[in-house]
Write an enzyme that holds these catalytic residues in place. Structure first.
Site, PDB file in Angstrom:
ATOM      1  CG  HIS A 167      -1.815   1.207   1.272  1.00 19.37           C
ATOM      2  ND1 HIS A 167      -3.022   1.255   0.602  1.00 19.37           N
ATOM      3  CD2 HIS A 167      -1.687   2.406   1.906  1.00 19.37           C
ATOM      4  CE1 HIS A 167      -3.594   2.421   0.818  1.00 19.37           C
ATOM      5  NE2 HIS A 167      -2.804   3.143   1.614  1.00 19.37           N
ATOM      6  CB  CYS A 168       2.013   3.402  -2.701  1.00 22.62           C
ATOM      7  SG  CYS A 168       3.126   4.794  -2.991  1.00 22.62           S
ATOM      8  NE  ARG A 169       3.351   5.371   4.525  1.00 22.21           N
ATOM      9  CZ  ARG A 169       4.213   5.500   5.536  1.00 22.21           C
ATOM     10  NH1 ARG A 169       3.762   5.810   6.752  1.00 22.21           N
ATOM     11  NH2 ARG A 169       5.506   5.329   5.340  1.00 22.21           N
TER      12      ARG A 169
ATOM     13  CG  ASN B 297      -4.940   7.930  -0.188  1.00 20.41           C
ATOM     14  OD1 ASN B 297      -4.831   7.146   0.756  1.00 20.41           O
ATOM     15  ND2 ASN B 297      -5.988   8.728  -0.328  1.00 20.41           N
TER      16      ASN B 297
END
Length: 718
Positions: free
Chosen positions: A203-205, A208
C-alpha cells in the site's frame, strides 16, 4: 469504508505532499531554471526535453492512483455503487442467497423440486451478474468522455503467461471473511483500503492507493520516469547555481530583465538552491526503491512476501531458518490440552486460539503465536483467556520492516515465498475454499435428489411424509439446530441428502441396496419399488399402501445413519447405478468435529462389476422381499434364503457397542411392535422400535467420564 481508488477522499498527507512538491518543482523549472541556463537555444532545448517528461509523470501518477486494484471477486461492489443501487448484487448478497437456498433445501424438500430444473442456479446467477457488469462496461466504451478517462483508469495489460497463471490461481481460490467474497490465491486484504487487492504488493501512501497486479507496471513506469524528471530538475538547478556564483553581473541583469526589480541575486539563489536540494533528496530514496523493485522482479516475489520473510527472520530463534516447520502436535479431541493451543493451520503453523464447548467454535487471531505456551501439552489448569488478556495488555507492536535492497539481494526467494504461504495459511481473514466448489456441485445434485422425495410425498400424503422426514432424521435436525448452513452442516447434510438419493428412481433402489457394503436390516427396497412401479398402472394408492410407503421410507431414512455417502459411477443412459464408499471416521482439527473420509472405492466397484453374478446368501437377506407387491415372482432355483438371524445381524454390523452416530447398531432391542403380523415382526419391528426410542436412549453417556463413546475406524479393528 471501502476505497475504490487513491483519489477518493480523505486524501493521505503524503499524497498531498507529493502533489504539492511536483507542482512547485515544475513551476520553479519554468520560472527559475530553464530561462537562466544561458542562451535561448539551451532554454528551448531544456524546455523541449523537460515538458514531455513532466507530462508523462503527471499522467502516470494520475493513472496509478485512479486504477482500482481490487480483486475481481469484489468488483461487483464498486459496480453496484456506480449504478446507485442498481440490480447488480454484491458478493455479500450472493453469499446470503447461497446460504438461504441451502437452508430452504434443508427444511423443505418441496422447494427443491421446483428448483431442481435449475441445479446450478447459484452459479448461473453469478455468471449472469458478471455478464451484466461486462455489458455495462461495453456500453460505457462508446462514450467519448469514457475513452479519454480510460487512459487513466484502465488496468495494465498482461501477457498470455500471466493470464494463464491467473486462470490457474482460480483453482486455489480463497475466501475473504471481511469482503465476504471469493478472491484469488495471491490476493490480500488491505486494511487501509478495506478491500482485497489482486496480487497485493504494498500500500503506497504517496499514491493513497494499493499497488497490485492491475497497476504494478504503471507504478514501475512512474518510478522510472520520475527518476528521469528529478535528474533533469537537479541537473539544471546545479547548472543555474553555478552561474549565479560564477557570472554574478550577467545573472543580476538577467534576473532583473526576466523577473523584475523585486528579485535580486540572493533570493533567486535561495529559491534555486531549495528546489535543487528537494530534487536531490527525493532522487536518492526513489532510486533505491526503483532498484529494490528491480530485484523483486528478478527474484519473482512481491514486497509483501519480502516483508513477511524479513519479519519471520527477525522473530525466528538464532540459527533457525524461516522455512523450518514447527512440529505439529496432534491433540486428542477429548484432551484438555486443546483448550490452550491448536495447530489448526493447513501448513502446520500454530496460532493462538481458544476452544469452546463443544469444540466446534474456534476463534483465531491473525499472525499471532502464543508466546506463553510451548509446543508441548499444557495442563488444563491454565486459563488461556486470562493469559490472552494479560498478553494483549502487554503486547508489543510489530516493528516495521525497512526496505533494503542489500537485504533483498541476500534473501532467498524460495524462503520468502514459503514464508508468505505460511502467513496466508495462518490468516484468519483469508480461508481456503477448495470445498466450496465441491459444495456447489453437491448442492446441484441435492436439488435433483430432493425433488424426487417431494414428488413421492405429493403422491402419498406429502405433508405427513415430509413431517416424518424432519422428525425422524436426526442428522438433518442436528445440522439445523447446531450449525450454520455455510460451515458446520455440510458434511452431515451431505450424508442425509445422499441417503435419499437412492430413491431417485424406483428401478435403482434394489441395485443400491444390493451394492451397499453395510448390511440392510429390512426389505424396504422391494416394497417401495413395487409400490412405485405399480402406481402408474393402478388407481390411486389406498390408505394401506400409503402406510406401507411411509414405513419403508422411514426405514430408509434410518439407514443413513449407518451408511456412507453414495458414489455416482459412470453408467449408460438406460441405467444409472449408484455405488457406496466405505468411510472412516476421523477427527478434523480445523473443523473441531468428527468427519467421514473415504477409505476405499475398490470394494463397491468390484461389487458393481459382479452385480449380475449369483448373490450370496449373506446378501440375499438384504434383497429378498417377503411381501412383494406387483413384482414378478422369482424362480425357486434362485437361491431364496430365509432372513438372517439376530446373531448374523450382529456379526455384520460395523460397530458392536452403542454409537454416537445416529442410533448405533440395532441389536438387543426388544420387539414391542405387536400390531404387525409375523411376516414383518422380525427386523422391521426392531427398526420401528429404534425410531420410537428417545434421543437420550440412543445417545448414552458414560457414567464415569460423562463423555460420549468414541470408536476407532473399522480398518483398525482386528
Amino acid at each position: 469504508m471501502v476505497r475504490k481508488h487513491g483519489w477518493q477522499l480523505p486524501a493521505h498527507k503524503f499524497q498531498v505532499v507529493a502533489i504539492t512538491v511536483f507542482c512547485l518543482l515544475s513551476v520553479a523549472y519554468y520560472a527559475f531554471f530553464a530561462p537562466f541556463v544561458g542562451g535561448r537555444i539551451w532554454e528551448y532545448i531544456l524546455l523541449g526535453v523537460y515538458s514531455p517528461v513532466a507530462l508523462i509523470v503527471f499522467v502516470l501518477y494520475v493513472r496509478c492512483t485512479a486504477i482500482n486494484p481490487a480483486d475481481p471477486g469484489i468488483m461487483s461492489k464498486f459496480e453496484r455503487g456506480a449504478s446507485r443501487g442498481g440490480d447488480l448484487p454484491t458478493a455479500k448478497d450472493i453469499s446470503r442467497k447461497f446460504d438461504e437456498t441451502g437452508s430452504h433445501l434443508q427444511s423443505s424438500p418441496s422447494v427443491a423440486s421446483r428448483t431442481s430444473t435449475l441445479p446450478n442456479s447459484s452459479v448461473k446467477g453469478s455468471v449472469g451478474d458478471a455478464q451484466r457488469v461486462e455489458a455495462a462496461k461495453r456500453k460505457s466504451c462508446f462514450n467519448p468522455l469514457a475513452i479519454c478517462c480510460g487512459v487513466f483508469v484502465y488496468e495494465d495489460c498482461r501477457s498470455k503467461e500471466e493470464t494463464d497463471e491467473q486462470q490457474g490461481d482460480r483453482e486455489e481460490a480463497l475466501f475473504c471473511t471481511l469482503c465476504n467474497a471469493e478472491v484469488r490465491k495471491f490476493s490480500k486484504h488491505c486494511r487501509s483500503c478495506d478491500k482485497c487487492v489482486d496480487c497485493f504488493d504494498h500500500h503506497c501512501r504517496w499514491l493513497n492507493n494499493c499497488v497490485g497486479r492491475k497497476n504494478y507496471m504503471t507504478f514501475i513506469s512512474l518510478m522510472a520516469v520520475s527518476l528521469l524528471w528529478l535528474l533533469i530538475e537537479a541537473g539544471v538547478g546545479i547548472a543555474v547555481i553555478v552561474r549565479v556564483f560564477v557570472n554574478k553581473k550577467d545573472m543580476e541583469t538577467e534576473i532583473v530583465n526576466r523577473l523584475g526589480n523585486g528579485f535580486s541575486r540572493a533570493p533567486f539563489a535561495t529559491v534555486v538552491g531549495l528546489c535543487t536540494a528537494v530534487s536531490m533528496l527525493a532522487l536518492f530514496p526513489l532510486g533505491e526503491l526503483f532498484f529494490f523493485h528491480m530485484l523483486l522482479i528478478k527474484k519473482g516475489i512481491t514486497t509483501y512476501e519480502y516483508v513477511v520473510a524479513m519479519r519471520a527472520m527477525s522473530e525466528a530463534p538464532a540459527g533457525a531458518s524461516i522455512d523450518e516447520e514447527i512440529p505439529n502436535v496432534l491433540y486428542s479431541p477429548s484432551g484438555s490440552a486443546t483448550t490452550g493451543f491448536s495447530g489448526g493451520s493447513s501448513l502446520g503453523l500454530p496460532y493462538k486460539g481458544a476452544w469452546c464447548t463443544p469444540p466446534r467454535v474456534f476463534v483465531d487471531y491473525q499472525d499471532e503465536v502464543i508466546p506463553h505456551l510451548d509446543p508441548r501439552m499444557v495442563p488444563s489448569t491454565v486459563d488461556p483467556d486470562a493469559a490472552e488478556t494479560a498478553e494483549r495488555g502487554n503486547k508489543i507492536p510489530k516493528r516495521p520492516v525497512k526496505i533494503s535492497a542489500w537485504k533483498l539481494a541476500k534473501l532467498n526467494s524460495n524462503e520468502a515465498t514459503r514464508a508468505a504461504a505460511r502467513a496466508r495459511a495462518s490468516s484468519s481473514v483469508l480461508r481456503p475454499i477448495e470445498n466450496r466448489h465441491l459444495h456447489d456441485d453437491e448442492l446441484s445434485s441435492r436439488s435433483g435428489t430432493i425433488s424426487v422425495v417431494s414428488s413421492v410425498s405429493t403422491e402419498a400424503n406429502g405433508a405427513t411424509l415430509s413431517r416424518e422426514i424432519r422428525n425422524n432424521d436426526p442428522m438433518l435436525s442436528h445440522c439445523r439446530n447446531s450449525y450454520a448452513p455455510s460451515q458446520g452442516s455440510r458434511d452431515e447434510y451431505d450424508t442425509g441428502t445422499h441417503s435419499m438419493s437412492s430413491l431417485s428412481s424406483p428401478s435403482h433402489v434394489h441395485e443400491t441396496v444390493t451394492l451397499s457394503p453395510l448390511p440392510q436390516h429390512h426389505t424396504a427396497g422391494h416394497r417401495f419399488t413395487a409400490a412405485a412401479a405399480s402406481n402408474s398402472s393402478r388407481p390411486p394408492l389406498n390408505q394401506a399402501t400409503n402406510h406401507m410407503i411411509h414405513s419403508t421410507f422411514d426405514e430408509k431414512i434410518m439407514q443413513k445413519g449407518n451408511h456412507a455417502d453414495p458414489l455416482l459411477l459412470p453408467a449408460p443412459a438406460a441405467s444409472l447405478l449408484r455405488d457406496v464408499r466405505r468411510t472412516s471416521v476421523v477427527w478434523d482439527q480445523e473443523a473441531g468435529r468428527y468427519i467421514s473420509v473415504p477409505a476405499t472405492t475398490s470394494e463397491p466397484r468390484t461389487r458393481f462389476s459382479s452385480q449380475n453374478q449369483p448373490i450370496p446368501s449373506s446378501h440375499m437377506g438384504n434383497t429378498q422381499n417377503p411381501r412383494p407387491v406387483g413384482h414378478p415372482p422369482q424362480d425357486s432355483s434362485s437361491g431364496r434364503a430365509p432372513p438372517p438371524t439376530q446373531q448374523q445381524q450382529g456379526e455384520r454390523l460395523m460397530y458392536t457397542g452403542e454409537s454416537i452416530f445416529f442410533g448405533g447398531p440395532l441389536v438387543n432391542i426388544p420387539n414391542r411392535d405387536g400390531l404387525r403380523h409375523d411376516g414383518d415382526s422380525g427386523r422391521e419391528g426392531q427398526d420401528r422400535m429404534t425410531l420410537t426410542l428417545p434421543r437420550e436412549a440412543r445417545f448414552k453417556r458414560d457414567t464415569t467420564s460423562n463423555q460420549l463413546p468414541v470408536f476407532a475406524p473399522v480398518g483398525t479393528r482386528k
